[in-house]
Design an enzyme around this catalytic site. Sequence first.
Site, PDB file in Angstrom:
ATOM      1  N   LYS A   1       0.859  -1.181   0.000  1.00  0.00           N
ATOM      2  CA  LYS A   1       0.000   0.000   0.000  1.00  0.00           C
ATOM      3  C   LYS A   1       0.896   1.230   0.000  1.00  0.00           C
ATOM      4  O   LYS A   1       1.501   1.589   1.012  1.00  0.00           O
ATOM      5  CB  LYS A   1      -0.936   0.060   1.209  1.00  0.00           C
ATOM      6  CG  LYS A   1      -2.056   1.101   0.986  1.00  0.00           C
ATOM      7  CD  LYS A   1      -2.633   1.654   2.246  1.00  0.00           C
ATOM      8  CE  LYS A   1      -1.863   2.811   2.795  1.00  0.00           C
ATOM      9  NZ  LYS A   1      -1.892   4.039   1.944  1.00  0.00           N
TER      10      LYS A   1
ATOM     11  N   GLU B   1       9.714   1.330  11.014  1.00  0.00           N
ATOM     12  CA  GLU B   1      10.676   2.434  10.997  1.00  0.00           C
ATOM     13  C   GLU B   1       9.852   3.699  11.154  1.00  0.00           C
ATOM     14  O   GLU B   1       9.126   4.098  10.241  1.00  0.00           O
ATOM     15  CB  GLU B   1      11.473   2.463   9.695  1.00  0.00           C
ATOM     16  CG  GLU B   1      12.521   3.567   9.685  1.00  0.00           C
ATOM     17  CD  GLU B   1      13.052   3.871   8.302  1.00  0.00           C
ATOM     18  OE1 GLU B   1      13.356   5.052   8.046  1.00  0.00           O
ATOM     19  OE2 GLU B   1      13.130   2.941   7.480  1.00  0.00           O
TER      20      GLU B   1
ATOM     21  N   CYS C   1      13.431  10.777   7.721  1.00  0.00           N
ATOM     22  CA  CYS C   1      13.323  10.227   9.070  1.00  0.00           C
ATOM     23  C   CYS C   1      14.640  10.335   9.832  1.00  0.00           C
ATOM     24  O   CYS C   1      14.638  10.455  11.055  1.00  0.00           O
ATOM     25  CB  CYS C   1      12.853   8.775   9.014  1.00  0.00           C
ATOM     26  SG  CYS C   1      13.955   7.675   8.105  1.00  0.00           S
TER      27      CYS C   1
ATOM     28  N   GLU D   1       8.628  15.828  16.381  1.00  0.00           N
ATOM     29  CA  GLU D   1       9.104  15.708  15.001  1.00  0.00           C
ATOM     30  C   GLU D   1       8.328  16.670  14.112  1.00  0.00           C
ATOM     31  O   GLU D   1       7.128  16.513  13.908  1.00  0.00           O
ATOM     32  CB  GLU D   1       8.938  14.275  14.500  1.00  0.00           C
ATOM     33  CG  GLU D   1       9.545  14.065  13.127  1.00  0.00           C
ATOM     34  CD  GLU D   1       9.411  12.643  12.633  1.00  0.00           C
ATOM     35  OE1 GLU D   1      10.362  12.138  12.019  1.00  0.00           O
ATOM     36  OE2 GLU D   1       8.351  12.030  12.859  1.00  0.00           O
TER      37      GLU D   1
END
Length: 514
Positions: free
Chosen positions: A200, A275, A309, A408
């Site tokens: 996906k 992750e 990331c 973040e």
Amino acid sequence: MSESAPVLTDSVASANRQRALGHLAPYVSEPLGHFIEGQPTSGAGGEPFDVLDPSTGETLGQVLGGMAQDVDAAAAAAKRAFPEWSRTSGEKRRKILHSIADAIEQRADEIAVVESLDTGQPLRFMSKAALRGAENFRFFADRAPDAQDGLALPTSDHLNYTMRQPIGPVGVITPWNTPFMLSTWKIAPALAAGCTVVHKPAEWSPYSARLLVEIAHRAGLPAGVFNSVNGLGEGAGRALTEHPDIKAIGFVGESSTGSAIMSQGAATLKRVHFELGGKNPVVVFDDADLDRALDAVVFMIYSLNGQRCTSSSRLLVQDSIHDEFVDRVAERVERLRVGDPLDPQTEVGPLIHPRHLDKVMGYMQVARGEGARIRSGGARHDCSPKGYFVQPTLFTGAHAQMRIAREEIFGPVLTVIPFATEEDAIAKANDVEYGLAGYVWTGDAGRAHRVAQAIEAGMVWVNSENVRHLPTPFGGMKSSGIGRDGGDYSFDFYMETKNIAIGLGQHKIPKLGA
């Protein structure tokens, strides 16, 4: 304000944009569907949603929102294909995966311009991302013949040996920041291990994922081995994570989404590999090579539009060099070239989506409210009236308890925090919920090892930016993830380890009822 690269006016950028639109033409004439059992399909005909051009705010095309029926069809195709693919020899899988890598290299330019248009990532980085995707396939292709290998563990009475077997059909959910490369990073080892895949892609950047699945099948991958279902997380994503025939989920994305996926997969005891987010520190000591540290600091937060990331979004600078080093960072930030991502000279492009733009811009007000100084940037960039451009931003006067130092942001935004001693640096580096990556700059070899070992992160680079070596483990601690990618670490996720014990006929067997 940062320098501007003209948007939609530069002749090279305009030519690249027209090429990208030409490559997209087959996929935007009608809503993009799915790819199941070797064929494109509109499936159950879910509700279409728009895919936007981050540079202009205009609609590139529409994508069908996958429904549970579409995930069922893809999972069934993967389940049917699994027995034969799992029994396919490692040598044959290696050959097919190398053919996929060849095809990716042949179409690297097409992939790069499509992904640059689709994501807003500068072309200077996307050209390398396509080639990295080919490298991922080659790396795991060469490991396919040995993927099942284990250990001989003999005793005096038994011969024990281990082997690995593919776990079954797996789901892969990938993000929108560098979608092609990150998809190959997950899918290549799954295929090399003998698993079948239902992918996906991220809803905000679906087009390069369609290129990947089509390339793979044209290169010889059997039908049903690799399937792709587009859609939203709460629709297609949830149906995939809850599906009983999907034995594992590999996911790259936000920590909160990872938590939801873990909950959704719990009923089927689904293996998960995450992750997730990061608030990664780069620690600069006063004995470092400051010229090289400066290059790395700027690159690791402002490249890929800050949507990385492993970006070093917290700059911890020793107080003895703080002012001078921050002045140099600010000078570089002011000179970053912001503009059309399809201009090869552009260094920072637009953010991916208006929703993400709102999130990043919201932190400008947070910084002001917390008492930090916006040394550079802090506003929308004026290079495009409707694009999602943000000025590269530098926050100073911050401390470790501020939201801008803990959450973040995932944009071209750097928060500077001073520190006094080695112990202070370690404490501040670890004082967040995340633990994906860390970076240390020092000329003291002993300090380099002490600090790297003390930082709570799955990966630490010393006197370097993020330079990946594919056999090494990639992943995070704390809220930054579960599990590791890379080398045999990927096979540990996509394969089950089995022990077989052969009695040698000499050991005493207990008697009952004799």
